[in-house]
Design an enzyme around this catalytic site. Sequence first.
Site: not given
Length: 417
Positions: A41, A146, A283, A335
Amino acid sequence: MLDPSESAYPARALVDLSAIGHNLAALRNRAPGCQQMAIVKADAYGHGLLPVAQAALKAGADWLGVAQLAEALTLRAGLDTAGISRAHAPIFTWITTPDQDLTPALEADLDLSVSWAWSLAQVCASARQLGRTARVHVKIDTGMSRAGSTLADLPALASGLRMAHDEGLIEVVGAWSHLSRADDLSEEGMASTAQHIEIFERGLSILADVGLEPQIRHLAATSGLLWHPKTHYDLVRPGIGLYGLSPEPLIASSQELGLRPAMTLQAPLSAVKVVEDDTPASYGGTWRTPGRRWLGLVPVGYADGILRSASNGAPVLVQTPQGTISASVVGRVCMDQIIVDLGPAQGSSDTPSARTPEPPARAGDRVVLFGDPADGLPAADDWATHAGTINYEIVSRLGERIPRVHIPYKSREVHQS
Ligand SMILES: *Cc1c(COP(=O)(O)O)cnc(C)c1O
């Protein structure tokens, strides 16, 4: 072969398909006699759906499993195109929604999970429309809340299944569930897994009451396979272990389990420079140089799935012609880039005379973010620890724009010859 846009991208995720084969064999030794469903998956946990599925089949996987129907259809189409017979590549898929048309799933010979009356009705409608028999696995909720029928709902679902079976619309091939705490060997965790088994057994007897005795009973993913032999039943569904990662490194590392991490994430240094003492990096200036330092820039960032929560600490290995440097991410993940600390620059602030010292690494040198720790590389587990998450998320969230480069599968026989 990479297309030109991919070859222009600096980062690479190398995926060693032989490791997939090695891991399947190692896992088979721990659940001998069980069928193996290779869980592929989420693009094979970020490793590349089709190449991994094909390697798993070559390595003897009996089944392939994917969660999302769309991915199962993509997988079948890819295997068909590769000329792989459907009889040798059964695919099981377990997430469907009421709006989906299941006729393509039946035409693709997918095995489907049924948890609820509506999903049974949906499967039967498609089977009737096509005039074929659908293959279903009944899911029992054994304690995860679930998917899966609760024991309270199961008698009604079971009689519906029985009627559909008698009409020739379905064949109940399997009964299955999923364990919620198989990676927890504490007393409470062990009791939870024992309870899952007990509920599963009660579910099987509810099915038997209407004359349904599915041939394939399955409960265990990697952690059940490794740590709870009673959960093996007829088939095991390894996912993370297939990729060479431990479902719980605090219990046993991949090395201790004899598994080989299949993925190596690497990128070249795009720059190396000296930064003076007490200078903020990235940053927010969350890190400041503790002295005059060599810093390296690596062109991968959170848009590539490098988790921002791994800022300030995740390890990397820099490979230079002179040797390797263990370094770590400093400052925040950006990023498209991260900064790594390559160590003190010669002529630190007290000997400022050394203005042009020899750099420890150069732009173009390779940086490995994670790979097989047996090769001395940082592990996906280290990144998970620094990011406050699990290794599953480190590999499966790796950005699509990072090219996957598959190292061809070599079977053991080929190795020996
Ligand atoms: C993801 C998944 C698996 C594989 O789990 P791992 O812990 O990666 O081995 C097996 N079964 C189901 C239903 C899953 O969702």
